[in-house]
Design a protein around this motif. Structure first.
Motif, PDB file in Angstrom:
ATOM      1  N   VAL A   5       0.837  -1.208   0.000  1.00  6.36           N
ATOM      2  CA  VAL A   5       0.000   0.000   0.000  1.00  6.36           C
ATOM      3  C   VAL A   5       0.870   1.256   0.000  1.00  6.36           C
ATOM      4  O   VAL A   5       0.611   2.200  -0.751  1.00  6.36           O
ATOM      5  CB  VAL A   5      -0.972  -0.009   1.203  1.00  6.36           C
ATOM      6  CG1 VAL A   5      -1.700   1.302   1.324  1.00  6.36           C
ATOM      7  CG2 VAL A   5      -1.949  -1.158   1.079  1.00  6.36           C
ATOM      8  N   VAL A   6       1.907   1.254   0.819  1.00  7.41           N
ATOM      9  CA  VAL A   6       2.808   2.414   0.863  1.00  7.41           C
ATOM     10  C   VAL A   6       3.515   2.569  -0.482  1.00  7.41           C
ATOM     11  O   VAL A   6       3.666   3.685  -0.989  1.00  7.41           O
ATOM     12  CB  VAL A   6       3.812   2.276   2.027  1.00  7.41           C
ATOM     13  CG1 VAL A   6       4.872   3.349   1.955  1.00  7.41           C
ATOM     14  CG2 VAL A   6       3.087   2.356   3.355  1.00  7.41           C
TER      15      VAL A   6
ATOM     16  N   THR B 250       2.059   6.548  -6.974  1.00  6.58           N
ATOM     17  CA  THR B 250       0.952   7.388  -7.420  1.00  6.58           C
ATOM     18  C   THR B 250       1.212   8.849  -7.114  1.00  6.58           C
ATOM     19  O   THR B 250       0.923   9.725  -7.936  1.00  6.58           O
ATOM     20  CB  THR B 250      -0.356   6.929  -6.743  1.00  6.58           C
ATOM     21  OG1 THR B 250      -0.553   5.553  -7.035  1.00  6.58           O
ATOM     22  CG2 THR B 250      -1.533   7.722  -7.237  1.00  6.58           C
ATOM     23  N   PHE B 251       1.751   9.142  -5.952  1.00  7.05           N
ATOM     24  CA  PHE B 251       2.041  10.514  -5.575  1.00  7.05           C
ATOM     25  C   PHE B 251       2.976  11.168  -6.575  1.00  7.05           C
ATOM     26  O   PHE B 251       2.747  12.295  -7.015  1.00  7.05           O
ATOM     27  CB  PHE B 251       2.651  10.552  -4.170  1.00  7.05           C
ATOM     28  CG  PHE B 251       2.958  11.925  -3.679  1.00  7.05           C
ATOM     29  CD1 PHE B 251       1.937  12.742  -3.221  1.00  7.05           C
ATOM     30  CD2 PHE B 251       4.251  12.398  -3.667  1.00  7.05           C
ATOM     31  CE1 PHE B 251       2.210  14.014  -2.771  1.00  7.05           C
ATOM     32  CE2 PHE B 251       4.535  13.667  -3.213  1.00  7.05           C
ATOM     33  CZ  PHE B 251       3.515  14.480  -2.763  1.00  7.05           C
TER      34      PHE B 251
ATOM     35  N   GLU C  75       1.062  11.500 -10.136  1.00  2.00           N
ATOM     36  CA  GLU C  75      -0.107  12.381 -10.194  1.00  2.00           C
ATOM     37  C   GLU C  75       0.226  13.841  -9.934  1.00  2.00           C
ATOM     38  O   GLU C  75      -0.302  14.718 -10.594  1.00  2.00           O
ATOM     39  CB  GLU C  75      -1.163  11.919  -9.186  1.00  2.00           C
ATOM     40  CG  GLU C  75      -1.822  10.614  -9.559  1.00  2.00           C
ATOM     41  CD  GLU C  75      -2.669  10.722 -10.809  1.00  2.00           C
ATOM     42  OE1 GLU C  75      -3.330  11.743 -11.009  1.00  2.00           O
ATOM     43  OE2 GLU C  75      -2.642   9.771 -11.605  1.00  2.00           O
TER      44      GLU C  75
ATOM     45  N   GLY D  85       7.607   6.464   4.456  1.00  2.00           N
ATOM     46  CA  GLY D  85       6.876   5.211   4.292  1.00  2.00           C
ATOM     47  C   GLY D  85       7.706   4.014   4.710  1.00  2.00           C
ATOM     48  O   GLY D  85       7.206   3.088   5.366  1.00  2.00           O
TER      49      GLY D  85
ATOM     50  N   CYS E  36       1.188   4.141  -2.929  1.00  2.00           N
ATOM     51  CA  CYS E  36       1.024   5.564  -2.615  1.00  2.00           C
ATOM     52  C   CYS E  36       2.225   6.379  -3.084  1.00  2.00           C
ATOM     53  O   CYS E  36       2.062   7.472  -3.635  1.00  2.00           O
ATOM     54  CB  CYS E  36       0.819   5.763  -1.119  1.00  2.00           C
ATOM     55  SG  CYS E  36      -0.761   5.148  -0.533  1.00  2.00           S
TER      56      CYS E  36
END
Length: 82
Positions: free
Chosen positions: A5-6, A12-13, A16, A31, A9
């Protein structure tokens, strides 16, 4: 599971919001630290496995490199089309 999950993230960070590299590296380091702390707190006396933590930092670096390559190619295509 938390490392996955980290990692998502962190990737994606960077893709995006396209922050400065320091922001992405800081997020990856935080993280990684959070995952290591979670491993230690979940089972006292347990040493965090280094492989998932190194993989998280590696994935963050690859994500940044991919972003830079795509951005450079898009700018080159814009210049050649214009």
């Amino acid at each position: 599971m938390v490392e996955a999950v980290v990692g998502i993230c962190v990737i994606t960070f960077q893709q995006e919001w396209a922050p400065r590299p320091v922001v992405g590296a800081t997020l990856a380091a935080l993280g990684t630290a959070a995952c290591a702390l979670g491993d230690v707190l979940s089972s006292p006396g347990h040493v965090p496995e280094p492989a998932p933590l190194v993989r998280l930092l590696f994935v963050a670096g690859l994500s940044r490199a991919a972003y830079l390559v795509v951005r450079a190619r898009a700018r080159a295509a814009d210049r050649s089309a214009g």
